[in-house]
Scaffold this motif. Structure first.
Motif, short mmCIF file in Angstrom:
data_model
loop_
_atom_site.label_atom_id
_atom_site.label_comp_id
_atom_site.label_asym_id
_atom_site.label_seq_id
_atom_site.Cartn_x
_atom_site.Cartn_y
_atom_site.Cartn_z
N GLY A 54 0.56 -1.36 -0.36
CA GLY A 54 -0.41 -0.06 0.11
C GLY A 54 0.53 1.02 0.49
N GLU A 55 2.30 1.22 1.13
CA GLU A 55 3.21 2.36 0.71
C GLU A 55 3.97 2.70 -0.37
OE1 GLU A 55 4.97 5.89 2.39
OE2 GLU A 55 2.76 5.20 2.67
N ARG A 56 4.30 1.18 -0.89
CA ARG A 56 4.76 1.77 -2.12
C ARG A 56 4.19 2.10 -3.45
NH1 ARG A 56 8.91 -3.72 -2.80
NH2 ARG A 56 10.47 -3.06 -1.55
N LYS A 57 2.42 1.89 -3.17
CA LYS A 57 1.56 1.89 -4.66
C LYS A 57 1.13 3.60 -3.35
CE LYS A 57 -3.21 1.73 -6.16
NZ LYS A 57 -3.56 3.11 -5.95
N ARG A 58 1.16 4.31 -2.91
CA ARG A 58 0.91 5.47 -2.34
C ARG A 58 2.04 6.45 -3.14
NH1 ARG A 58 2.12 9.34 0.18
NH2 ARG A 58 3.61 8.27 2.18
N LEU A 59 3.40 6.13 -3.02
CA LEU A 59 4.67 6.13 -3.58
C LEU A 59 4.67 6.54 -5.09
CD1 LEU A 59 7.05 5.52 -0.49
CD2 LEU A 59 6.37 7.63 -1.09
N ALA A 60 4.36 5.00 -5.87
CA ALA A 60 4.93 4.93 -6.80
C ALA A 60 3.68 5.91 -8.12
CB ALA A 60 3.99 3.82 -7.24
N GLN A 61 2.64 6.06 -6.73
CA GLN A 61 1.28 6.88 -7.51
C GLN A 61 1.89 8.69 -7.96
OE1 GLN A 61 -1.88 5.96 -9.18
NE2 GLN A 61 -1.22 7.24 -9.81
N MET A 62 2.25 9.03 -6.44
CA MET A 62 2.76 10.51 -6.60
C MET A 62 4.15 10.20 -7.12
SD MET A 62 3.19 10.42 -2.15
CE MET A 62 4.43 11.56 -2.05
N LEU A 63 5.48 9.81 -7.14
CA LEU A 63 6.21 9.30 -8.44
C LEU A 63 5.69 9.71 -9.69
CD1 LEU A 63 9.12 9.79 -9.72
CD2 LEU A 63 9.09 7.38 -9.11
N VAL A 64 4.75 9.14 -9.87
CA VAL A 64 3.99 9.12 -12.00
C VAL A 64 3.17 10.02 -12.25
CG1 VAL A 64 2.50 7.45 -13.59
CG2 VAL A 64 3.88 6.52 -11.90
N TRP A 66 6.57 3.38 -16.55
CA TRP A 66 6.36 4.77 -17.12
C TRP A 66 7.17 5.05 -18.36
CZ3 TRP A 66 8.78 9.77 -18.16
CH2 TRP A 66 8.01 10.79 -18.46
N VAL A 67 7.74 4.98 -18.96
CA VAL A 67 8.61 5.26 -20.19
C VAL A 67 7.51 5.01 -21.30
CG1 VAL A 67 10.54 5.27 -21.93
CG2 VAL A 67 11.28 5.59 -19.55
N HIS A 68 7.28 3.94 -21.23
CA HIS A 68 6.14 3.37 -21.81
C HIS A 68 4.91 3.93 -21.76
CE1 HIS A 68 7.70 -0.87 -22.76
NE2 HIS A 68 7.99 -1.02 -21.86
N HIS A 69 4.47 4.53 -20.95
CA HIS A 69 3.23 5.89 -21.09
C HIS A 69 3.41 7.37 -21.71
CE1 HIS A 69 -0.06 7.61 -19.15
NE2 HIS A 69 0.82 8.70 -18.70
#
Length: 162
Positions: A44-54, A132-135
């Motif tokens: 959950g924490e990793r998802k939150r941080l990854a979403q913030m980064l993206v 993200w590079v794919h995005h």
């Protein structure tokens, strides 16, 4: 027919040619990346941080939004009974309508394929950046596909190094 390029060839060549930094990461993006690199094993924490980064990278690059999912399950993989043949760290999906990306999402598997251990923070961060590079390829470069060309890996390396 010889010498004519198909749209698939065009996407490959454009991906190959785009070797620069896709976006200059802000101090905020670098700080979030450092937090991911030092993160624990809470999906959950990793998802939150990854979403913030993206979200930060999307804003900096002017891209359409992309949602993150962290699946707390083993990576998809193929095994021949003796050895691991392949595994999927994560993947990117989107829908494109008239050149506009919608429904973009990145899914990352939180556990290793065979031992089902939590993936390391570094692997997690690298997977977020890879997807993200794919995005960026679809939403920023407007490519119809995002092949793994040397240009793709140059963009990924430049982003990771920055």
């Amino acid at each position: 027919m010889f010498g004519r390029r198909t749209p698939a060839d065009s996407a490959y060549l454009r991906s190959q040619a785009a070797v620069g930094l896709p976006v200059r990461p802000s101090p905020i993006a670098r700080g979030i990346a450092m937090r991911i690199a030092g993160s624990g094993d809470d999906p959950g924490e990793r998802k939150r941080l990854a979403q913030m980064l993206v979200n930060e990278l999307d804003d900096l690059a002017g891209l359409d939004p992309c949602q993150i999912t962290v699946a707390d399950r083993p990576q998809l993989h193929e095994h021949d009974g003796r050895r691991l043949q392949s595994k999927t760290y994560g993947y990117y999906q989107c829908t494109t309508r008239e050149g506009q990306v919608t429904g973009a999402r990145i899914r990352i598997y939180h556990r290793t394929a065979v031992r089902q251990q939590v993936i390391s923070p570094k692997v997690f961060l690298n997977t977020v950046l890879h997807e993200w590079v794919h995005h960026f390829d679809f939403s920023g470069l407007r490519l119809p596909r995002s092949p793994h060309t040397s240009g793709f890996y140059a963009r990924l390396r430049a982003l990771a190094d920055a």
